[in-house]
Design a protein around this motif. Structure first.
Motif, PDB file in Angstrom:
ATOM      1  N   LYS A  32       0.848  -1.189   0.000  1.00 54.29           N
ATOM      2  CA  LYS A  32       0.000   0.000   0.000  1.00 54.29           C
ATOM      3  C   LYS A  32       0.889   1.246   0.000  1.00 54.29           C
ATOM      4  O   LYS A  32       1.866   1.307   0.751  1.00 54.29           O
ATOM      5  N   PRO A  33       0.562   2.249  -0.787  1.00 48.39           N
ATOM      6  CA  PRO A  33       1.426   3.430  -0.867  1.00 48.39           C
ATOM      7  C   PRO A  33       1.437   4.236   0.430  1.00 48.39           C
ATOM      8  O   PRO A  33       0.411   4.743   0.870  1.00 48.39           O
ATOM      9  N   ALA A  34       2.613   4.314   1.057  1.00 47.04           N
ATOM     10  CA  ALA A  34       2.884   5.144   2.236  1.00 47.04           C
ATOM     11  C   ALA A  34       2.067   4.749   3.459  1.00 47.04           C
ATOM     12  O   ALA A  34       1.963   5.514   4.405  1.00 47.04           O
ATOM     13  N   LEU A  35       1.495   3.553   3.458  1.00 46.30           N
ATOM     14  CA  LEU A  35       0.691   3.073   4.576  1.00 46.30           C
ATOM     15  C   LEU A  35       1.381   1.895   5.262  1.00 46.30           C
ATOM     16  O   LEU A  35       2.192   1.200   4.659  1.00 46.30           O
ATOM     17  N   VAL A  36       1.033   1.665   6.506  1.00 47.76           N
ATOM     18  CA  VAL A  36       1.533   0.493   7.226  1.00 47.76           C
ATOM     19  C   VAL A  36       1.072  -0.767   6.507  1.00 47.76           C
ATOM     20  O   VAL A  36      -0.106  -0.909   6.153  1.00 47.76           O
ATOM     21  N   ASP A 247       4.205   5.273  -4.245  1.00 47.75           N
ATOM     22  CA  ASP A 247       4.691   5.014  -2.894  1.00 47.75           C
ATOM     23  C   ASP A 247       5.865   5.946  -2.571  1.00 47.75           C
ATOM     24  O   ASP A 247       5.885   6.605  -1.518  1.00 47.75           O
ATOM     25  N   ASN A 248       6.817   6.043  -3.468  1.00 50.78           N
ATOM     26  CA  ASN A 248       7.985   6.897  -3.234  1.00 50.78           C
ATOM     27  C   ASN A 248       7.595   8.367  -3.152  1.00 50.78           C
ATOM     28  O   ASN A 248       8.127   9.122  -2.319  1.00 50.78           O
ATOM     29  N   GLN A 249       6.677   8.793  -4.011  1.00 52.34           N
ATOM     30  CA  GLN A 249       6.245  10.194  -4.013  1.00 52.34           C
ATOM     31  C   GLN A 249       5.553  10.565  -2.698  1.00 52.34           C
ATOM     32  O   GLN A 249       5.826  11.623  -2.116  1.00 52.34           O
ATOM     33  N   LEU A 250       4.663   9.698  -2.225  1.00 51.51           N
ATOM     34  CA  LEU A 250       3.952   9.998  -0.985  1.00 51.51           C
ATOM     35  C   LEU A 250       4.882   9.930   0.225  1.00 51.51           C
ATOM     36  O   LEU A 250       4.752  10.731   1.153  1.00 51.51           O
ATOM     37  N   ALA A 260      -8.290   6.971   3.181  1.00 51.28           N
ATOM     38  CA  ALA A 260      -8.584   5.966   2.168  1.00 51.28           C
ATOM     39  C   ALA A 260      -8.476   4.564   2.747  1.00 51.28           C
ATOM     40  O   ALA A 260      -9.259   3.672   2.397  1.00 51.28           O
ATOM     41  N   ALA A 261      -7.513   4.358   3.641  1.00 54.66           N
ATOM     42  CA  ALA A 261      -7.356   3.039   4.272  1.00 54.66           C
ATOM     43  C   ALA A 261      -8.580   2.689   5.114  1.00 54.66           C
ATOM     44  O   ALA A 261      -9.055   1.547   5.093  1.00 54.66           O
ATOM     45  N   ASP A 262      -9.097   3.664   5.864  1.00 54.59           N
ATOM     46  CA  ASP A 262     -10.313   3.423   6.648  1.00 54.59           C
ATOM     47  C   ASP A 262     -11.479   3.034   5.747  1.00 54.59           C
ATOM     48  O   ASP A 262     -12.263   2.132   6.070  1.00 54.59           O
ATOM     49  N   LEU A 263     -11.583   3.696   4.607  1.00 59.14           N
ATOM     50  CA  LEU A 263     -12.693   3.409   3.695  1.00 59.14           C
ATOM     51  C   LEU A 263     -12.494   2.078   2.972  1.00 59.14           C
ATOM     52  O   LEU A 263     -13.467   1.422   2.608  1.00 59.14           O
ATOM     53  N   LEU A 264     -11.234   1.673   2.770  1.00 59.30           N
ATOM     54  CA  LEU A 264     -11.015   0.327   2.233  1.00 59.30           C
ATOM     55  C   LEU A 264     -11.511  -0.715   3.227  1.00 59.30           C
ATOM     56  O   LEU A 264     -12.130  -1.711   2.835  1.00 59.30           O
ATOM     57  N   ALA A 265     -11.237  -0.517   4.511  1.00 59.21           N
ATOM     58  CA  ALA A 265     -11.752  -1.443   5.523  1.00 59.21           C
ATOM     59  C   ALA A 265     -13.274  -1.489   5.475  1.00 59.21           C
ATOM     60  O   ALA A 265     -13.877  -2.563   5.572  1.00 59.21           O
ATOM     61  N   ALA A 266     -13.908  -0.334   5.309  1.00 60.42           N
ATOM     62  CA  ALA A 266     -15.371  -0.293   5.170  1.00 60.42           C
ATOM     63  C   ALA A 266     -15.820  -1.060   3.935  1.00 60.42           C
ATOM     64  O   ALA A 266     -16.821  -1.796   3.961  1.00 60.42           O
ATOM     65  N   CYS A 267     -15.065  -0.907   2.849  1.00 57.35           N
ATOM     66  CA  CYS A 267     -15.361  -1.613   1.598  1.00 57.35           C
ATOM     67  C   CYS A 267     -15.276  -3.125   1.806  1.00 57.35           C
ATOM     68  O   CYS A 267     -16.164  -3.879   1.371  1.00 57.35           O
TER      69      CYS A 267
END
Length: 277
Positions: A32-36, A247-250, A260-267
């Motif tokens: 995931k870009p720039a996310l844990v 990923d590198n840019q962020l 966006a990660a929270d909304l992916l979990a909702a998805c």
């Protein structure tokens, strides 16, 4: 003591399981870009994958209690809304106690809490029911100037509250359709979930990114996510190259798309619920 069988679980138990599973699946999803994720802590200095897992598990009693409250009240109304607010605040304290004060899932408590309660009330109209709940004002909610609130004031961005009040359009109009499309194209489940995340990122005014990196960060996220999908998505070599670039840019901007990660979990929660139905 004999093992608990799946069919012996209550509806509230099953919904809490689904919510926690969605949080863990989101955390584990890589790259995931720039996310844990399984590679590392992304743009975060105070987060790591084990902490995300522990945080998700700490929220299981909260999700169960929210579902039980929805079943008990039986309808959308201010009493249920305020009960959910109280339960959510207690759940946040349990999360912070587990993480040593680190905010791992505050946004997910709001989104998945509403969806868990709505699934207990009306599983075939989950986002509409969640929107009706989100439109009600909790008289007992504190009014701290959170990062999201600061961003909304500065940029006029739609925050997590309005996203819920509109019925989670980033999920229903972007994330879920892309998830299903990538599956139909045999992209593989992990790539399909990555594509769903990217689809959410293409249009979301992610307040986490805006707080950390302003409009430059937001435009980088949105345009970069669209470039991955335009290149064929996460399952293609060209798409993976674009994803690596994003990923590198962020990371260079210290911009982590936590909204966006929270909304992916909702998805993923809604997708799992649809499969159960």
């Amino acid at each position: 003591m004999r093992a608990l069988k799946l069919h012996e679980l209550s509806l509230a138990d099953r919904l809490a399981d689904m919510a926690v599973d969605a949080l863990i699946d989101e955390a584990d999803l890589s790259p995931k870009p720039a996310l844990v994720d399984r590679r590392g802590n992304g743009a975060h200095r105070d987060l790591h994958l084990r902490l995300m897992h522990a945080s998700a598990l700490s929220l299981w009693p909260m999700f169960k209690e929210m579902a039980e409250a929805a079943i008990e009240f039986g309808e959308v109304g201010l009493p249920l809304r305020e009960a959910l607010g109280r339960i959510g605040r207690d759940g946040e304290q349990a999360m912070l106690a587990t993480t040593g004060g680190v905010n791992t899932h505050r946004g997910a408590i709001w989104a998945l809490g509403l969806l868990t309660a709505s699934a207990a009330l009306a599983p075939r109209a989950i986002t509409l029911t969640a929107a009706r709940l989100a439109l009600l004002n909790d008289r007992y909610a504190p009014q701290p100037l959170s990062h999201g609130a600061q961003v909304e004031q500065r940029y006029g961005a739609r925050g997590a509250r309005e996203e819920a009040q509109l019925g989670f359009p980033a999920v229903t109009q972007r994330g879920l359709p892309q998830l299903h499309k990538s599956r139909r194209q045999n992209a593989g489940e992990q790539n399909a979930r990555l594509d769903a995340l990217l689809a959410i990122m293409t249009e979301l005014a992610d307040t986490c990114v805006l707080y950390r990196a302003g409009t430059e960060g937001l435009q980088t996220m949105q345009h970069g996510a669209q470039a991955v999908l335009d290149a064929g998505g996460s399952a293609t070599l060209a798409g993976r190259r674009r994803l690596h670039e994003l990923d590198n840019q962020l990371l260079a901007l210290n911009a982590s798309p936590g909204g966006a990660a929270d909304l992916l979990a909702a998805c993923l929660f809604i997708d799992r619920l649809d499969g159960a139905l």
